[in-house]
Each structure stands twice: as C-alpha cells, then as structure tokens.
Design an enzyme around this catalytic site. Structure first.
Site, PDB file in Angstrom:
ATOM      1  N   GLY A  14      26.992   1.742  17.707  1.00 35.28           N
ATOM      2  CA  GLY A  14      27.725   2.448  16.754  1.00 35.28           C
ATOM      3  C   GLY A  14      27.730   3.787  16.658  1.00 35.28           C
ATOM      4  N   TYR A 139      30.873  -2.606  -1.040  1.00 37.06           N
ATOM      5  CA  TYR A 139      30.651  -1.379  -0.228  1.00 37.06           C
ATOM      6  C   TYR A 139      31.055  -0.024  -1.026  1.00 37.06           C
ATOM      7  CZ  TYR A 139      31.050   1.098   4.149  1.00 37.06           C
ATOM      8  OH  TYR A 139      30.698   2.201   5.529  1.00 37.06           O
ATOM      9  N   LYS A 143      28.303   3.005  -1.316  1.00 38.87           N
ATOM     10  CA  LYS A 143      28.289   4.308  -0.636  1.00 38.87           C
ATOM     11  C   LYS A 143      28.380   5.324  -1.840  1.00 38.87           C
ATOM     12  CE  LYS A 143      28.115   3.153   3.242  1.00 38.87           C
ATOM     13  NZ  LYS A 143      27.005   3.322   4.240  1.00 38.87           N
TER      14      LYS A 143
END
Length: 235
Positions: A14, A139, A143
């Site tokens: 990725g 998530y 972040k």
C-alpha cells in the site's frame, strides 16, 4: 562512510510500499519495518511496531548500517462500526497502532536522530482527522491524535534539529481498495465531492514524503499537509 538511513513502518504494501519505493528512487537508504518483513525495495526487517522492545531492536539493527536521519510512521489499522456500540476492544486496537505506536516509534527514533545532528519525522495521518465520518469514530480520533502529537513533538524537539510533519491523505487507491474505488457509484461520488474529481495514488503520497525527506523545506515543521485534492475543504 556509513550511509544515512531512513526507517519506514508498514513498508510492505500500500502507501508504505510506495513511500519505500519513492525514497529508494530518490537515492535514500531505506529500512522497511513490517510484520511480514517484506518490502518492494531496499532493506526489509520483520517487526511488530506496537512492541516497544521489537522497535528498539529493529532500530539498533538499522543503525549498524549507518546513522538514522529519518523516520516515517506509516503503519496503521482501520476498523469501523456504529459509534453507539463500537467495542472498547476495537477502539483500543485502532488507537494502539494508529496513535500509540506512532509515539513509540518517534520516541525510539529520537536518540538516533539527535545523535545524527537532527533529522525528519513524517507521520501518515488522514483527512478524516478533521471530518465527522459516520462509523469511523476510532479511526478519526486516532488520526486527530497524530496531528496533535506532531505539533507537540515539533515544538519540543526543534532544539535538537528534528522536524516533524504530518501527511494526511484523502482517498488513495491501493491494492486494498482498488476494486471499491472502481465502482461506478463510488467514482461518481468522488467526482462530485473531490474538486480534482479523483482519488489519489499511493505514488503521489510517496513523492510527497520523498520531498519532505530531501533535506529541503527545513523550516517546515509541526504542520499537517492534506493530500486530498481539496475534498476535505469542499463545501
């Protein structure tokens, strides 16, 4: 003379793999850390980046080849679900890898960067850090935490010649989501929401990280750079 090293976590696939490739193409010596111990190029080491002892061992091994002058914290986890009953266990898993492991990595890198006379830390965040995204509470929170850590580390470690920058991509096409992004409904949605009308590529993220590690832009520190085609600010 020993060659300066850059350590990248989650470098096996990725975005991480694209970062490793871009750094190698720019002439940097790169050590990629991942659970699988594989990388598209450069040196690969098996390492669980959530394990502080494993990180210490990996950095010590990398440092045998040359001074560590850069660290890219890329490894991450994305779990989603309704906020009303999202489990504490899954929340802790996301925070452990996306936030705590970033701090552990930076702390491990710090003495090596300081000994080298300074260097650069780049974290991989997300444009979700400033958005309200249904079923993505953990998530988004993880972040946002990374962006806050970057600001604190940049201020605290500036005197040691260490700069810290957060790269926050939007939707980026990788082998994990390529089929989903190719769906007509998703493509149409991106075209309507993202001013540039498309998702980004992993290579574009890699190019930005390589630029940040180029030794230029030395005054840039403590900032989050959004690489999302202006989607996050589109009204």
């Amino acid at each position: 003379m020993a060659e300066p090293q850059i350590v990248v976590t989650g470098g096996s696939r990725g975005i991480g793999a694209a970062v490793v490739s871009a750094l190698n193409e720019a002439g940097h010596a790169v050590a990629a850390l991942s659970r699988s111990g594989t990388a598209p190029s450069g040196r690969a080491l098996a390492c669980d980046v959530s394990d502080a002892a494993a990180l210490q061992q990996a950095f010590a091994e990398v440092a045998e080849a040359g001074p560590i002058v850069g660290f890219v914290a890329n490894a991450g986890l994305h779990l989603k679900g309704p906020s009303a009953d999202f489990s504490s266990e899954d929340y802790e898993k996301v925070m452990a890898l996306n936030a705590t492991a970033v701090l552990k990595g930076a702390q491990t890198a710090f003495p090596y960067l300081k000994a080298a006379g300074g260097g650069r830390i780049v974290t991989l965040g997300s444009f979700f850090d400033r958005l309200g995204v249904p079923q993505n509470l953990a998530y988004c929170a993880s972040k946002a935490a990374v962006g806050a850590m970057v600001r604190c580390l940049a201020v605290e470690w500036a005197a040691d010649g260490i700069t810290v920058v957060n790269v926050a991509p939007g939707y980026i096409e990788t082998d994990l989501n390529r089929d989903w992004l190719a769906r007509p409904k998703v493509k149409a949605w991106l075209e309507s929401r993202a001013p540039l009308g498309r998702a980004g590529t992993a290579a574009e993220v890699g190019e930005l990280v390589a630029l940040l590690m180029s030794g230029k832009l030395g005054l840039l520190t403590g900032e989050t750079l959004y690489l999302d085609g202006a989607q996050g600010i589109n009204h």
